[in-house]
Write an enzyme that holds these catalytic residues in place. Structure first.
Site, PDB file in Angstrom:
ATOM      1  N   CYS A 135       0.831  -1.207   0.000  1.00  0.00           N
ATOM      2  CA  CYS A 135       0.000   0.000   0.000  1.00  0.00           C
ATOM      3  C   CYS A 135       0.863   1.254   0.000  1.00  0.00           C
ATOM      4  O   CYS A 135       1.412   1.650   1.034  1.00  0.00           O
ATOM      5  CB  CYS A 135      -0.925   0.008   1.208  1.00  0.00           C
ATOM      6  SG  CYS A 135      -2.011   1.437   1.287  1.00  0.00           S
ATOM      7  N   CYS A 138      -0.403   4.118   2.173  1.00  0.00           N
ATOM      8  CA  CYS A 138      -0.216   3.854   3.602  1.00  0.00           C
ATOM      9  C   CYS A 138       1.231   4.100   4.030  1.00  0.00           C
ATOM     10  O   CYS A 138       1.486   4.689   5.089  1.00  0.00           O
ATOM     11  CB  CYS A 138      -0.578   2.410   3.935  1.00  0.00           C
ATOM     12  SG  CYS A 138      -2.233   1.897   3.466  1.00  0.00           S
ATOM     13  N   ASP A 139       2.192   3.644   3.216  1.00  0.00           N
ATOM     14  CA  ASP A 139       3.574   3.571   3.674  1.00  0.00           C
ATOM     15  C   ASP A 139       4.569   4.408   2.883  1.00  0.00           C
ATOM     16  O   ASP A 139       5.746   4.494   3.259  1.00  0.00           O
ATOM     17  CB  ASP A 139       4.045   2.100   3.635  1.00  0.00           C
ATOM     18  CG  ASP A 139       3.203   1.205   4.524  1.00  0.00           C
ATOM     19  OD1 ASP A 139       2.702   1.698   5.555  1.00  0.00           O
ATOM     20  OD2 ASP A 139       3.034   0.015   4.194  1.00  0.00           O
TER      21      ASP A 139
END
Length: 312
Positions: A135, A138-139
């Site tokens: 992701c 997300c990261d």
């Protein structure tokens, strides 16, 4: 055989949020969270910095624990078991768990999520959250000014690579073939990005590192030769599969396997069965959208149960 007004199958942001709303409505829902998958994909995530209400960020497992506690506070029951069989009989759905518990329920919310496809390499799971990710939104921020590799050739891979180029010093997109399944526009966008380079006719054959990713081995799909690629981030974008095996022969599904729902609602093709989270969402796949979907499912189920009670 135990009867429940409402059972939620699956946890994660969708399942636990549905549990919060359904419990506050007085239904005392049972959440069958899963024996191994309880908490969903966020259990494999370290810092979550884009979930509203946490300006300093929060660990994925901590966020899920908070949601679980909140659902239980209002009267939800959480069971760490897996559903073995499910029969969507009208008005009295039947579920059996792996541990032998049997339930009937008037309404079901399916929040079983989806699973990212893995490369199937040694050390891949061990380095998840330590350099290996599925992701970018997300990261990606954690890889500022680093060399990152993205695996895949579809729209998701192109989107991941383009997004990651905002943070990375360099992004190498690795694909098994010369041609892409991604749209022409997405490919052109990635090709025009000066930070993105393409490594084609190649696949990742090994990931390296102990406490964090230190690099990968890339193998040619043409002649089998191997070379090292020094990257500190590896984003795998080869697709995901909704967890629908348990009920795929009973519900209407889209061609890609995700559950069909009625318009913007959570209503499925079977009366009294609702779906929320990643099992219906192949596009956004974020914790906050899953949580909103879980809220909608609980409200839809609440209305359905209220209408049933009025008819009795």
């Amino acid at each position: 055989m135990t009867n429940k007004k409402l059972i939620i199958v699956g946890s994660g942001p969708a399942g636990y949020t549905a549990g919060v709303y359904a419990a506050r409505a007085g239904f005392e829902p049972l959440i069958i969270a899963g024996s191994v998958t309880a908490g969903g994909e966020l259990m494999n995530t370290t810092d979550v910095e884009n979930f509203p209400g946490f300006p300093e960020g929060i660990l994925g497992p901590d966020l899920m624990e908070n949601m679980r506690q909140q659902a239980e506070r209002f009267g939800a029951e959480v069971m760490y078991d897996d559903v073995k069989t499910i029969d969507f009989s009208p008005g009295a759905h039947r579920l059996t768990t792996e541990m032998g518990e049997e339930f009937t329920t008037e309404a079901v919310i399916l929040a079983t999520g989806s699973a990212y496809r893995e490369l199937g390499l040694d050390n891949e799971k061990a380095l998840t959250g330590k350099g290996v990710s599925w992701c970018a939104t997300c990261d990606g921020f954690f890889f500022k000014d680093q060399h990152i590799a993205v695996v895949g050739g579809g729209d998701s891979a192109m989107e991941e690579a383009t997004f990651l180029s905002r943070f990375a010093s360099k992004v190498t997109l690795i694909h098994r073939r010369q041609g892409f399944s991604a749209s022409h526009a997405m490919v052109k966008r990635a090709e025009s990005d000066p930070k993105i380079e393409f490594l084609l006719d190649a696949e990742v054959s090994a990931v390296h590192g102990d406490d964090k990713l230190t690099g990968v081995t890339v193998r040619s799909t043409v002649d089998g030769s191997e070379s090292a690629l020094d990257v500190t981030g590896l984003f795998i974008a080869i697709g995901s599969d909704p967890r629908t095996t348990l009920f795929k022969d009973q519900l209407d599904l889209h061609d890609n396997g995700y559950i069909k729902v009625d318009g913007r609602s959570s209503r499925t093709s079977i009366e009294g069965v609702f779906a929320a989270g990643d099992v219906v969402d192949s596009v956004y796949r974020q914790a906050v959208t899953a949580a909103g979907s879980g809220c909608a499912a609980a409200l839809d189920a609440e209305k359905y149960l209220a209408d049933r009670a009025d008819k009795e």
